[in-house]
Design an enzyme around this catalytic site. Structure first.
Site, PDB file in Angstrom:
ATOM      1  N   CYS A   1      -2.549 -13.061  -8.716  1.00  0.00           N
ATOM      2  CA  CYS A   1      -2.533 -14.525  -8.610  1.00  0.00           C
ATOM      3  C   CYS A   1      -2.979 -15.147  -9.920  1.00  0.00           C
ATOM      4  O   CYS A   1      -3.526 -14.470 -10.787  1.00  0.00           O
ATOM      5  CB  CYS A   1      -3.476 -14.985  -7.515  1.00  0.00           C
TER       6      CYS A   1
ATOM      7  N   GLY B   1       2.221 -14.891 -10.011  1.00  0.00           N
ATOM      8  CA  GLY B   1       2.488 -15.024  -8.576  1.00  0.00           C
ATOM      9  C   GLY B   1       3.588 -16.021  -8.322  1.00  0.00           C
ATOM     10  O   GLY B   1       3.595 -17.103  -8.912  1.00  0.00           O
TER      11      GLY B   1
ATOM     12  N   ASN C   1      -8.262 -15.426  -7.570  1.00  0.00           N
ATOM     13  CA  ASN C   1      -7.461 -14.285  -8.029  1.00  0.00           C
ATOM     14  C   ASN C   1      -8.301 -13.037  -7.845  1.00  0.00           C
ATOM     15  O   ASN C   1      -9.411 -12.970  -8.362  1.00  0.00           O
ATOM     16  CB  ASN C   1      -7.083 -14.470  -9.500  1.00  0.00           C
ATOM     17  N   GLY C   2      -7.764 -12.079  -7.105  1.00  0.00           N
ATOM     18  CA  GLY C   2      -8.497 -10.836  -6.887  1.00  0.00           C
ATOM     19  C   GLY C   2      -8.386 -10.415  -5.449  1.00  0.00           C
ATOM     20  O   GLY C   2      -7.473 -10.828  -4.730  1.00  0.00           O
TER      21      GLY C   2
ATOM     22  N   TYR D   1       0.865  -4.486 -17.561  1.00  0.00           N
ATOM     23  CA  TYR D   1       1.945  -5.228 -16.897  1.00  0.00           C
ATOM     24  C   TYR D   1       1.645  -6.682 -16.573  1.00  0.00           C
ATOM     25  O   TYR D   1       2.463  -7.555 -16.800  1.00  0.00           O
ATOM     26  CB  TYR D   1       2.311  -4.505 -15.591  1.00  0.00           C
TER      27      TYR D   1
HETATM   28  P1  5GP Z   1       9.160   0.275  -8.920  1.00  0.00           P
HETATM   29  O1  5GP Z   1      10.563  -0.151  -9.029  1.00  0.00           O
HETATM   30  O2  5GP Z   1       8.891   1.623  -9.520  1.00  0.00           O
HETATM   31  O3  5GP Z   1       8.636   0.174  -7.529  1.00  0.00           O
HETATM   32  O4  5GP Z   1       8.282  -0.770  -9.734  1.00  0.00           O
HETATM   33  C1  5GP Z   1       8.196  -0.671 -11.123  1.00  0.00           C
HETATM   34  C2  5GP Z   1       8.532  -1.967 -11.768  1.00  0.00           C
HETATM   35  O5  5GP Z   1       7.791  -3.017 -11.174  1.00  0.00           O
HETATM   36  C3  5GP Z   1       8.188  -1.905 -13.231  1.00  0.00           C
HETATM   37  O6  5GP Z   1       9.320  -2.297 -13.981  1.00  0.00           O
HETATM   38  C4  5GP Z   1       7.057  -2.899 -13.407  1.00  0.00           C
HETATM   39  O7  5GP Z   1       7.375  -3.788 -14.449  1.00  0.00           O
HETATM   40  C5  5GP Z   1       6.932  -3.627 -12.110  1.00  0.00           C
HETATM   41  N1  5GP Z   1       5.561  -3.548 -11.569  1.00  0.00           N
HETATM   42  C6  5GP Z   1       4.665  -2.575 -11.722  1.00  0.00           C
HETATM   43  N2  5GP Z   1       3.531  -2.837 -11.057  1.00  0.00           N
HETATM   44  C7  5GP Z   1       3.674  -4.017 -10.467  1.00  0.00           C
HETATM   45  C8  5GP Z   1       2.834  -4.834  -9.666  1.00  0.00           C
HETATM   46  O8  5GP Z   1       1.707  -4.513  -9.326  1.00  0.00           O
HETATM   47  N3  5GP Z   1       3.325  -6.012  -9.297  1.00  0.00           N
HETATM   48  C9  5GP Z   1       4.556  -6.403  -9.641  1.00  0.00           C
HETATM   49  N4  5GP Z   1       4.965  -7.579  -9.261  1.00  0.00           N
HETATM   50  N5  5GP Z   1       5.395  -5.652 -10.371  1.00  0.00           N
HETATM   51  C10 5GP Z   1       4.966  -4.470 -10.789  1.00  0.00           C
HETATM   52 MG    MG Z   2       9.485  -4.302 -14.752  1.00  0.00          MG
END
Ligand code: 5GP
Ligand code: MG
Ligand code: SF4
Length: 454
Positions: free
Chosen positions: A1, A29, A103-104, A245
């Site tokens: 968030c 978010g 957030n958290g 990320y």
């Molecule tokens: P996967 O397709 O392996 O399930 O997710 C990996 C992709 O989702 C990666 O390209 C990364 O950028 C993104 N991603 C990784 N961790 C998170 C997260 O905690 N939240 C969100 N929204 N995206 C994530």
């Molecule tokens: Mg990605």
């Protein structure tokens, strides 16, 4: 968030600043967004589902004047994706109005909720944040700020908060400092934000980060004071995944540039897992900066091998597997001319379920690449996060289910390489003991049991 707060000693359209701040925090978010302010002693809010511009009518935000306002963009880690759970949450209780944006993830919220429900509390949402309001209302003999401090001493886990009281704006960061939180200023207006990129958008200068365990209070005249949640000083336990990320690359967290850290991650990746390739490409957009670092270190040129439809949001956020898979298809298209006949290194920030990686590797291969080497600019994600990032349980985590070779086969890559936790820590440049890497190595904050002492 993402959270944002603004305080001005003058009555001003501060909601407009909050609206802009939320815009800059949209990457944190996309499920819902909201703003709250206090008018004639009553906490008011505008909230809605979806992106900031869908959830909050800008015209209304611009037409309201107030001394202070807070806002939130939501990405659910616990609680359903429904309007009831949209934040800020507000109450008008015995001691006045309170609005809160969080957030958290509060790790002992279930226990606190049961305790308070047994004593007559009625929860309006399924969000962990609501326990803070109930804990405050439970201490209604105290002044709101004291009741808030009391509540913050009882909750565990991760919280970066902005809180609005009748005559105060407050920012609080949990004693571990899992999530980022900064303070800025433009003229006499004070801002709090999850990331510095949200200060940039309102033209504010960064004053400093809120420290782990610190509560900063802005009073009616704009005066600042600092309180502590706990008496013993905290070293901090900042989330390393913010650098991998979550945060925007143009933000600076606890003095460290996300861009620089992400580029370093790519450099370390090139050193640890080199590959003979004609070109290096990033998985848009999350792998782009690490791919630049990989390219610089390896000497292979950076190319746009995949083009992203920029009007599609982050695919991961969509709640169901079906929508998630469709999301990847509409979002990414291979750039065939750049790919044909080439050996390619494709860099992404992380693999969670493995959906994105399989999809993109097969896209690139079907566009004529002779080899596809997948490189991941973080260690394998093998453990769930309890501190506000929605990683699934271990059974769903690709790297927890398969070893490296098997995962590479499953994804369909010619090779697969990750950095290790040591590389991650070094690339970020933060002392190891002050960095959370639990989703990579399972080392959770030991103090953080799901207990309750009320
Ligand atoms: P996967 O397709 O392996 O399930 O997710 C990996 C992709 O989702 C990666 O390209 C990364 O950028 C993104 N991603 C990784 N961790 C998170 C997260 O905690 N939240 C969100 N929204 N995206 C994530
Ligand atoms: Mg990605
Ligand atoms: Fe961040 Fe991972 Fe720690 Fe969660 S477990 S706070 S995602 S480093």
């Amino acid at each position: 968030c993402g959270v944002f707060g603004a305080f001005s000693p003058k009555m001003e359209p501060v909601l407009e600043d909050v609206y802009l701040g939320l815009f800059a925090l949209q990457h944190r978010g996309q499920e819902s967004a909201g703003v709250s302010w206090i008018e004639n002693g009553i906490a008011r809010s505008i909230k809605g589902m979806g992106l900031v511009h869908n959830a909050i009518p800008q015209g209304i935000a611009s037409s309201i004047t107030a001394h202070a306002a807070i806002g939130h963009v939501r990405y659910s880690t616990c609680g359903d994706s429904i309007l009831q759970n949209a934040q800020p949450l507000t109450i008008n209780y015995a001691k006045g109005a309170v609005a809160i944006a969080h957030n958290g993830n509060i790790t002992n919220s279930d226990g606190i909720m049961k305790y308070l429900e047994n004593r007559g509390a009625i929860f309006q949402s399924t969000s962990d944040t609501e326990v803070i309001l109930h804990l405050m209302a439970h201490q209604s003999h105290k002044m709101p700020l004291d009741a808030l401090m009391d509540a913050l001493r009882r909750i565990k886990g991760a919280f970066s908060l902005v809180v609005l009281l009748k005559d105060k704006l407050i920012a609080a960061r949990d004693p571990w400092g899992f999530r980022p939180l900064v303070m800025g200023r433009r003229g006499e207006t004070i801002y709090f934000a999850s990331e510095t990129c949200a200060l940039d958008i309102v033209g504010a200068q960064l004053i400093r980060d809120i420290e782990p365990g610190e509560v900063v209070v802005v009073d009616q005249s704009g005066g600042l004071s600092s309180l502590r949640i706990q008496t013993k000083p905290s070293k901090g336990f900042l989330c390393s995944f913010e650098f991998v990320y979550f945060a925007r690359p143009d933000s600076v967290i606890d003095g460290i540039s996300v861009y620089q850290a992400r580029k370093n991650l790519g450099r370390f990746l090139a050193k640890r897992c080199p590959a003979k390739a004609h070109l290096v490409a990033g998985m848009p957009d999350s792998g782009t900066v690490a791919a630049l670092g990989y390219s610089e270190e390896s000497g292979s040129p950076f190319e746009m091998a995949i083009v992203r439809n920029r009007y599609v949001g982050r695919t991961f956020i969509q709640p169901t597997q079906r929508v998630r898979e469709a999301g990847v298809r509409v979002k990414l298209n291979p750039n065939r001319l750049a790919i044909q006949g080439k050996e390619i290194v494709i860099v992404d920030d992380s693999i969670v379920r493995g959906t994105t990686a399989s999809r993109v590797v097969s896209l690139i291969r079907s566009s004529g690449a002779s080899k596809v080497h997948l490189r991941i600019a973080s260690p394998p994600v093998r453990f769930p996060c309890y501190y506000g990032i929605d990683t699934p349980s271990s059974e769903e985590l690709a790297a927890a289910r398969f070893d490296l070779d098997e995962l590479s086969r499953q994804i369909g890559a010619d090779s697969l390489g990750y950095i290790d936790v040591k590389d991650l820590v070094q690339a970020i440049g933060f002392p190891e003991e002050r960095l959370c890497t639990a989703c990579f190595d399972g080392r959770y904050m030991e103090d953080d049991v799901n207990g309750i002492d009320l």
